[in-house]
Write an enzyme that holds these catalytic residues in place. Sequence first.
Site, PDB file in Angstrom:
ATOM      1  N   THR A 187       9.320  23.466  12.245  1.00 16.05           N
ATOM      2  CA  THR A 187       8.592  24.597  11.649  1.00 16.05           C
ATOM      3  C   THR A 187       9.490  25.806  11.381  1.00 16.05           C
ATOM      4  O   THR A 187      10.369  26.127  12.173  1.00 16.05           O
ATOM      5  CB  THR A 187       7.459  25.012  12.604  1.00 16.05           C
ATOM      6  OG1 THR A 187       6.630  23.880  12.818  1.00 16.05           O
ATOM      7  CG2 THR A 187       6.634  26.146  12.028  1.00 16.05           C
ATOM      8  N   GLY A 226       9.667  25.252  20.700  1.00 18.41           N
ATOM      9  CA  GLY A 226       9.418  25.187  22.144  1.00 18.41           C
ATOM     10  C   GLY A 226      10.679  24.846  22.901  1.00 18.41           C
ATOM     11  O   GLY A 226      11.294  23.814  22.646  1.00 18.41           O
ATOM     12  N   GLU A 489       1.404  20.536  15.371  1.00 20.65           N
ATOM     13  CA  GLU A 489       1.761  19.131  15.096  1.00 20.65           C
ATOM     14  C   GLU A 489       0.784  18.493  14.118  1.00 20.65           C
ATOM     15  O   GLU A 489       0.263  17.407  14.354  1.00 20.65           O
ATOM     16  CB  GLU A 489       1.864  18.347  16.409  1.00 20.65           C
ATOM     17  CG  GLU A 489       2.982  18.909  17.274  1.00 20.65           C
ATOM     18  CD  GLU A 489       3.252  18.093  18.537  1.00 20.65           C
ATOM     19  OE1 GLU A 489       3.094  16.867  18.502  1.00 20.65           O
ATOM     20  OE2 GLU A 489       3.658  18.698  19.535  1.00 20.65           O
TER      21      GLU A 489
END
Lengths: 733, 733
Positions: A187, A226, A489
């Site tokens: 992303t 993350g 996701e």
Amino acid sequence: MTKLSTNDKNNPVFNPKNFIQSERASSKIQIDQINTFLESNPERRSLTHRLIQEITNDRTLETDTSYYDLTKTQQREITAKKISRLSLYMEHDIKTSRNNFDKNLIQNLQKNNNTEPILTTQDFAIFDKRLSLIANIDPQLSTRVGVHLGLFGNCIKGNGTNEQITYWLQERGASMIRGIYGCFAMTELGHGSNVAQLQTTATFNDTNNTFIINTPNLTATKWWIGGAAHSATHIVCYARLIVQGKDYGVKTFVVQLRDLKTFQLCPGIVIGDIGTKMGRDGIDNGWIQFNNVVIPKENMLCRFVQVENNGNGSVKVNIQPQLDQISGYSALLSGRVNMVMDSFRFGSKFATIATRYAVGRQQFAPANDQLGKQEVQLMDYPLHQYRIIPQIALVYLIAPISFKLMDTYYDTLNELYRVSTAKDEKALLTVSAKLKNLFISSASLKATNTWFVAQLIDELRQTCGGHGYSQYNGFGKGYNDWVVQCTWEGDNTVLSLSSAKSILKKFGDAAQKGKFNEKLDGDQFGYLDPNFIAEVYTNQVTANIEDDSDLTNFIQVWSIILVKSLIHIGKALKKNNNDIDSLSKLLVQISKFRAIYLMLKTYHEKLSNENESHITDATTKETMWNIFRLFSVYYIDKYSGEFLQMKLFKADDISNVIQPKLFKLMAILRTDCVALVDAFELPDNMLNAPIGFFDGDIYHNYFNEVTKNNPQETDGAGIPPYYNALTSMLSRD
Amino acid sequence: MTKLSTNDKNNPVFNPKNFIQSERASSKIQIDQINTFLESNPERRSLTHRLIQEITNDRTLETDTSYYDLTKTQQREITAKKISRLSLYMEHDIKTSRNNFDKNLIQNLQKNNNTEPILTTQDFAIFDKRLSLIANIDPQLSTRVGVHLGLFGNCIKGNGTNEQITYWLQERGASMIRGIYGCFAMTELGHGSNVAQLQTTATFNDTNNTFIINTPNLTATKWWIGGAAHSATHIVCYARLIVQGKDYGVKTFVVQLRDLKTFQLCPGIVIGDIGTKMGRDGIDNGWIQFNNVVIPKENMLCRFVQVENNGNGSVKVNIQPQLDQISGYSALLSGRVNMVMDSFRFGSKFATIATRYAVGRQQFAPANDQLGKQEVQLMDYPLHQYRIIPQIALVYLIAPISFKLMDTYYDTLNELYRVSTAKDEKALLTVSAKLKNLFISSASLKATNTWFVAQLIDELRQTCGGHGYSQYNGFGKGYNDWVVQCTWEGDNTVLSLSSAKSILKKFGDAAQKGKFNEKLDGDQFGYLDPNFIAEVYTNQVTANIEDDSDLTNFIQVWSIILVKSLIHIGKALKKNNNDIDSLSKLLVQISKFRAIYLMLKTYHEKLSNENESHITDATTKETMWNIFRLFSVYYIDKYSGEFLQMKLFKADDISNVIQPKLFKLMAILRTDCVALVDAFELPDNMLNAPIGFFDGDIYHNYFNEVTKNNPQETDGAGIPPYYNALTSMLSRD
């Protein structure tokens, strides 16, 4: 601090334990058998229980109500310690899977000239399950590990050559969480759903066989990554492959972020912390910008794409188009499949809490007792049953499909690795079609169930009134942690649309061209058999909602719903000059109906076969069928507006057949509701919500947890830290 | 930290400002006029803007994105400072209202022999509005003050004699937040909705004219009491009045909790902190237990109940049953009325953020442009319009009813104080009936709109994808702070049921007995005119959904919906042996339909009258009517399942009339959507969400706030606080 109680028998003190324990005792259903059903089979069930036992009894991994009071900094620190602890369990789980407790096993696996068989899916079976169960008590922890293993690891597995897989995951140790810690840089600030338009570039330098990674502008900044803010040493970076000025689209590259010893950022890498989020603050999501970061050519994952530098400026790019894209995104599949399993587990947790509270909590005297001595249990109100019992049924229906989807996922991925290694072109075609089906099913099941469970948490919180708003009863953090599953996701709306469009395409092929591949599509898309479509179209079969005894009829009804909906859309498309965007509200519904159909079908197949269901007790089986009936009836009622518009039913069918059935089934299931949630067999320290603890002593348990986490001052004073602000205000001139 | 940008014109860099600013420039609607409409009238509008200006420019009161990073302790400390600051504004606002800036005004008001006129509702008009606007940037702050003024203060106003009101609120200073700080001890651990069964006791001691307050058992512990944990000096305590062994039901008593100087707890008072909650952690909710706490007889609020001790063991209890109960709960009315206003303000905030983001954000190339250079604005997808534009319409429709409800509330309460002081029995009957109507309307409007806005926040967060999950864009904390409004001060389900049951009772009186009080009920319950009911019953009037030109027709349609629904319930009750509980799912709907009807009616009345609407521009007015049409059509589509079952419409009406209208109206309103949310005139520091800032520079604004709150380490190192946990794991043997 005081637990006041009374000895006055005439005082209408509540005793929720009495209700919960006596309803438990009087239920005739066999929760052991149900739990085996829900956990798929006896072996898996026993593993589940062993792992839950280990997780909830490990001092590092356990969570209690103090969890709800942690700051972001504390959450991140504790999560790191837990990851470290989990890495030891992982080694242990691999050894258990192999039944090889040689102390050098892990070191041997990491060796370049490894003599052990390489790591397989089977080797991770126990640890993956452990992680999935951890998601139910500490979702941010499982995400942290999941990003490394599931996204970083699966991206390498899906896009790397066998050599690259062995190198990164085994020799370098990623699979054992040793040596390197990975994250997944897909992303960007400006692009989420539209992966094909990501803007980060990887430009091939043919003079020295390297790639130069760059962030060309602000919106190309990698965002939400993350583990990037503080933890990760490496990423898989999604970037545009640029070779000799030509753009070959988005491919994947392994890029090192930090020095392995000092954790200093590598040259050209700029990283920041994304900061606080709605939930899951234990994850250090970060942003990344690349300034001329140079990586060796070998760091491009090249199972389906290769850059061949023949020297003298002649560079050739080979792409296997058939699998390049689908496998490029295959890393996301694991997450989606896991989120269906999470839906089962998360749903079971909140269904247990709300049900026990509703049975133990009393409010208002019954109409025929004006004395008000004995107030009504919340669960005895039909509206309260309507708010809770269908949610229990939902969780039951998610269970079988979540295991089936997981099994299909592993089977398909293993097949993909096998045939692509063997370079079997014909088998590749088949597995590619299977992979596409898996994308369709996992997309609609992920989207539908993460939405349903978000509603479940929210609605069940409200059934607990004010006590549901207390953080110590789990709903608040539960909701905040959960709802990201609806947008990450694969955003639920985008997934639903893409799944529905694929179904519509298959429907068009079947209805117009008579195309139908029974072997490939028979199981998941049986309703697209051209003969069946023709029968629905000509009203030779119609939805029979009266008949409750023939249980296959329930599947038939939803098959008809699906086909009628598709016909309805097909007609609308014709009217609409094929403007599919204008029908997207209906397409999202199609994806939901498809998920409901698959859930019913899978549950039905399992429960119909005693070898599969493990349910032999007749009373229990009948209750399980009532759950099945309720689920179907509830969603027909819920979507009755849509169905009436499609003329699937008559208005009176809903009022006179469906709704009376719904309320009748709820009243029947209400009797066993404590047992039905006991059957999830979640221990108190997995629920982590005192109003839902097993013993049903709601008020004492809740009071104890509140006072434990907020001890009174020992001098009883209670002078607040902001005493001066208050007193100076109250005594001001 | 770096704001990367590019000078390469061929690079598809996003420029959201362009879209937002050019759509703003090209809109022809007059946002000034709309804002006056939404803010009720020019005077109120100007006050709103002045107060917003003051709030957002006061260094103590302002909030910026650092707000989202505060811990519970920090939130509480800052909130206390803000309350202290607000107390000064309050004095200022009272002086402004009286146009009396005598420096001794406040001191004079507090004097026992006060020569100033006593404080009235009018004196608080400015400050109440200030508080209501603060709720939009810092809800926990307005709750903290609202509990003191709105619950503690209104409970005394509603239940105290004139002497008690003057004593506590004026002489003791509560109304000026001086001297004492109050809270509202109604809810107990075991009783929330069922106030009549609260268990705390207040036993009269006739030997010394005191009450003894006791907590008889654990579930009688006062729970959730906002301000009790650390701040409050006094409470109004809801307790059972026990006189000479007889239980007279729940009455209200003022009880001191803490020493005013030292803040030490008074004897017999046991208090603890409730701890962390889903949101609003700046409020120190506490629990309280009473152990033989003695208070003087005068501390019972005795406007409608008096204990007369005639000595020699002869004690008489007088209760005015007609008003005792309804006024007992009147303190809650203020909160409910305010929550409808909050729904307007909170809704406007998130509608603004999501709309600007949807206009500025692009994703996916249009079907006819395979180059992918120019991606589609999210707001151009019909599904996205469906997710956002009806929510804008909802906020528009809440505005007029929220002001009208507030005005009705003040008028009715003033009338109540006036006639009950004058002891005018006949007038008391009338005001009591008005109060009951206010309970019905405020209950259904509070429940319906707090639910709708909870959905609005959740749905609009999802339209912002991942960026909606970032705490800095406001949705997370916004949702967590908001949803308590669905369960507190009257649980939404309980309120909806009680409101619907009252409507059903009125309907029964009208339909069966021809009873209808035009003067009392004409405005809010016009559809219950027996003639109209008869016409609907005999199908002399039917819902005409084709006609868009006659705007009163929209009100007519919803009047018919209401009457048909009530007839439907009436029939079901007959079939059901009057088991009303089994119909509660329908009753909740009735309450929603009634709220929608009132919103449409109030909006229609205002917009139809230029003196009221202040909208003179024809284009603007047409757009405002389109909002009105959309709102009606959207909810007919949403509840089409229910309506089709009641045979209000035919299935094709929904597919062929309602839905095409819905999508057509959305496409029309889409053109002006930036202007429609600009018309809320919320400054950036009230939105406090960078993706929604006015200039539309989404990505830079968001990046700036993230990096401001999460500065990179100056050495660029990024060594995490949990470095050791990670490195020791990665380098373990």
